[in-house]
Scaffold this motif. Sequence first.
Motif, PDB file in Angstrom:
ATOM      1  N   TYR A  40       0.828  -1.211   0.000  1.00 20.80           N
ATOM      2  CA  TYR A  40       0.000   0.000   0.000  1.00 20.80           C
ATOM      3  C   TYR A  40       0.862   1.259   0.000  1.00 20.80           C
ATOM      4  N   SER A  41       1.813   1.344   0.945  1.00 22.89           N
ATOM      5  CA  SER A  41       2.656   2.550   1.000  1.00 22.89           C
ATOM      6  C   SER A  41       3.872   2.442   0.082  1.00 22.89           C
ATOM      7  N   LYS A  42       4.299   1.236  -0.210  1.00 29.76           N
ATOM      8  CA  LYS A  42       5.537   0.976  -0.976  1.00 29.76           C
ATOM      9  C   LYS A  42       6.774   1.520  -0.257  1.00 29.76           C
ATOM     10  N   PHE A  43       6.655   1.749   1.031  1.00 32.04           N
ATOM     11  CA  PHE A  43       7.766   2.232   1.861  1.00 32.04           C
ATOM     12  C   PHE A  43       8.247   1.032   2.672  1.00 32.04           C
ATOM     13  N   LYS A  44       9.455   0.575   2.365  1.00 34.49           N
ATOM     14  CA  LYS A  44       9.932  -0.695   2.924  1.00 34.49           C
ATOM     15  C   LYS A  44      10.904  -0.441   4.067  1.00 34.49           C
ATOM     16  N   VAL A  45      10.558  -0.913   5.248  1.00 36.47           N
ATOM     17  CA  VAL A  45      11.363  -0.638   6.450  1.00 36.47           C
ATOM     18  C   VAL A  45      11.842  -1.967   7.030  1.00 36.47           C
ATOM     19  N   GLY A  46      13.099  -1.971   7.476  1.00 34.45           N
ATOM     20  CA  GLY A  46      13.655  -3.142   8.159  1.00 34.45           C
ATOM     21  C   GLY A  46      14.263  -2.726   9.482  1.00 34.45           C
ATOM     22  N   SER A  60      10.198  -6.458   9.751  1.00 33.75           N
ATOM     23  CA  SER A  60       9.942  -5.509   8.665  1.00 33.75           C
ATOM     24  C   SER A  60       8.496  -5.067   8.775  1.00 33.75           C
ATOM     25  N   ASN A  61       8.166  -3.956   8.092  1.00 35.68           N
ATOM     26  CA  ASN A  61       6.769  -3.513   8.195  1.00 35.68           C
ATOM     27  C   ASN A  61       5.862  -4.481   7.440  1.00 35.68           C
ATOM     28  N   GLN A  62       4.726  -4.728   8.033  1.00 37.21           N
ATOM     29  CA  GLN A  62       3.745  -5.672   7.510  1.00 37.21           C
ATOM     30  C   GLN A  62       2.415  -4.927   7.426  1.00 37.21           C
ATOM     31  N   GLU A  63       2.038  -4.597   6.204  1.00 34.79           N
ATOM     32  CA  GLU A  63       0.816  -3.803   6.019  1.00 34.79           C
ATOM     33  C   GLU A  63      -0.385  -4.719   5.832  1.00 34.79           C
ATOM     34  N   ASN A  64      -1.556  -4.089   5.839  1.00 31.69           N
ATOM     35  CA  ASN A  64      -2.802  -4.834   5.725  1.00 31.69           C
ATOM     36  C   ASN A  64      -3.820  -3.970   5.000  1.00 31.69           C
ATOM     37  N   THR A  71       1.669  -3.190  10.862  1.00 29.22           N
ATOM     38  CA  THR A  71       2.584  -2.748  11.911  1.00 29.22           C
ATOM     39  C   THR A  71       3.935  -2.366  11.315  1.00 29.22           C
ATOM     40  N   CYS A  72       4.625  -1.518  12.050  1.00 25.64           N
ATOM     41  CA  CYS A  72       5.933  -1.017  11.622  1.00 25.64           C
ATOM     42  C   CYS A  72       6.999  -2.087  11.823  1.00 25.64           C
ATOM     43  N   ALA A  73       8.118  -1.895  11.139  1.00 25.16           N
ATOM     44  CA  ALA A  73       9.255  -2.815  11.253  1.00 25.16           C
ATOM     45  C   ALA A  73       9.773  -2.897  12.690  1.00 25.16           C
ATOM     46  N   GLU A  74       9.865  -1.752  13.348  1.00 23.50           N
ATOM     47  CA  GLU A  74      10.443  -1.719  14.693  1.00 23.50           C
ATOM     48  C   GLU A  74       9.602  -2.529  15.668  1.00 23.50           C
ATOM     49  N   ARG A  75       8.265  -2.385  15.558  1.00 26.52           N
ATOM     50  CA  ARG A  75       7.423  -3.147  16.489  1.00 26.52           C
ATOM     51  C   ARG A  75       7.364  -4.611  16.101  1.00 26.52           C
ATOM     52  N   ALA A 109      15.182   7.224   7.982  1.00 21.45           N
ATOM     53  CA  ALA A 109      13.875   7.202   8.640  1.00 21.45           C
ATOM     54  C   ALA A 109      14.093   7.044  10.139  1.00 21.45           C
ATOM     55  N   SER A 110      13.220   7.655  10.881  1.00 20.23           N
ATOM     56  CA  SER A 110      13.287   7.633  12.337  1.00 20.23           C
ATOM     57  C   SER A 110      11.998   6.978  12.842  1.00 20.23           C
ATOM     58  N   PRO A 111      12.067   6.201  13.906  1.00 21.48           N
ATOM     59  CA  PRO A 111      10.863   5.469  14.341  1.00 21.48           C
ATOM     60  C   PRO A 111       9.685   6.393  14.670  1.00 21.48           C
ATOM     61  N   CYS A 112       8.488   5.928  14.361  1.00 21.47           N
ATOM     62  CA  CYS A 112       7.286   6.706  14.680  1.00 21.47           C
ATOM     63  C   CYS A 112       7.100   6.744  16.203  1.00 21.47           C
TER      64      CYS A 112
HETATM   65  N1  THU Z   1       6.883   2.444   9.024  1.00 20.99           N
HETATM   66  C1  THU Z   1       7.758   1.657   9.713  1.00 20.99           C
HETATM   67  O1  THU Z   1       7.816   0.433   9.516  1.00 20.99           O
HETATM   68  N2  THU Z   1       8.555   2.252  10.616  1.00 20.99           N
HETATM   69  C2  THU Z   1       8.579   3.583  10.887  1.00 20.99           C
HETATM   70  O2  THU Z   1       9.316   4.017  11.758  1.00 20.99           O
HETATM   71  C3  THU Z   1       7.706   4.481  10.151  1.00 20.99           C
HETATM   72  C4  THU Z   1       6.761   3.858   9.213  1.00 20.99           C
HETATM   73  C5  THU Z   1       6.026   1.803   8.033  1.00 20.99           C
HETATM   74  C6  THU Z   1       4.563   1.796   8.368  1.00 20.99           C
HETATM   75  C7  THU Z   1       3.956   1.696   6.985  1.00 20.99           C
HETATM   76  O3  THU Z   1       3.948   0.320   6.600  1.00 20.99           O
HETATM   77  C8  THU Z   1       4.932   2.419   6.089  1.00 20.99           C
HETATM   78  O4  THU Z   1       6.153   2.487   6.804  1.00 20.99           O
HETATM   79  C9  THU Z   1       4.504   3.813   5.697  1.00 20.99           C
HETATM   80  O5  THU Z   1       4.209   4.569   6.803  1.00 20.99           O
END
Ligand code: THU
Length: 157
Positions: A40-46, A60-64, A71-75, A109-112
């Motif tokens: 969905y976002s195409k923003f890939k986080v590890g 890694s981030n797992q979208e739905n 959920t975000c990669a960090e969590r 990128a910095s954690p949310c």
């Molecule tokens: N996302 C992360 O995995 N970590 C962050 O610190 C910020 C955002 C993910 C959530 C979502 O899947 C995508 O990045 C766009 O927000």
Amino acid sequence: MKELNVTTNYQIADYDELTPLQKKLVDEAKAATFRAYAPYSKFKVGAAIALDNGEIVVGSNQENAAYPSGTCAERSACYYAHARYPEAKFTAIAIAARGTDDRWLTIPASPCGACRQALVEYETLAQHNVEVLLVGDKDIYIIPSVKALLPFAFTEF
Ligand code: THU
């Protein structure tokens, strides 16, 4: 009335300047971006977490399709780390991201906020600082602790 200040000291390093463990964490966080599920976002986080038992746990981030369920990669990394190794303490975390163009970010990128809150709890459990490495295409930001990213965190537990 008193005036107080909160400051964050951090370093910016090149990959070559990192310790072997920091390099490994950066490599693992980058590799984890290729296992993101981000249609969905195409923003890939590890994210890669080093534990004091020598293990490294990644997420890694797992979208739905129901967006807030993702959920975000960090969590994903920190919840899995503590579910798998409940006795182990976190020592460091590296976070890497690739944007919609698939490239590494120039400014990392910095954690949310929600991930900072989740991570600060594991830092409290560890009873020592958990170093945070934010991985850009060249610059790696080295932040000494999660608390430094979340002053005035809620830690009443
Ligand atoms: N996302 C992360 O995995 N970590 C962050 O610190 C910020 C955002 C993910 C959530 C979502 O899947 C995508 O990045 C766009 O927000």
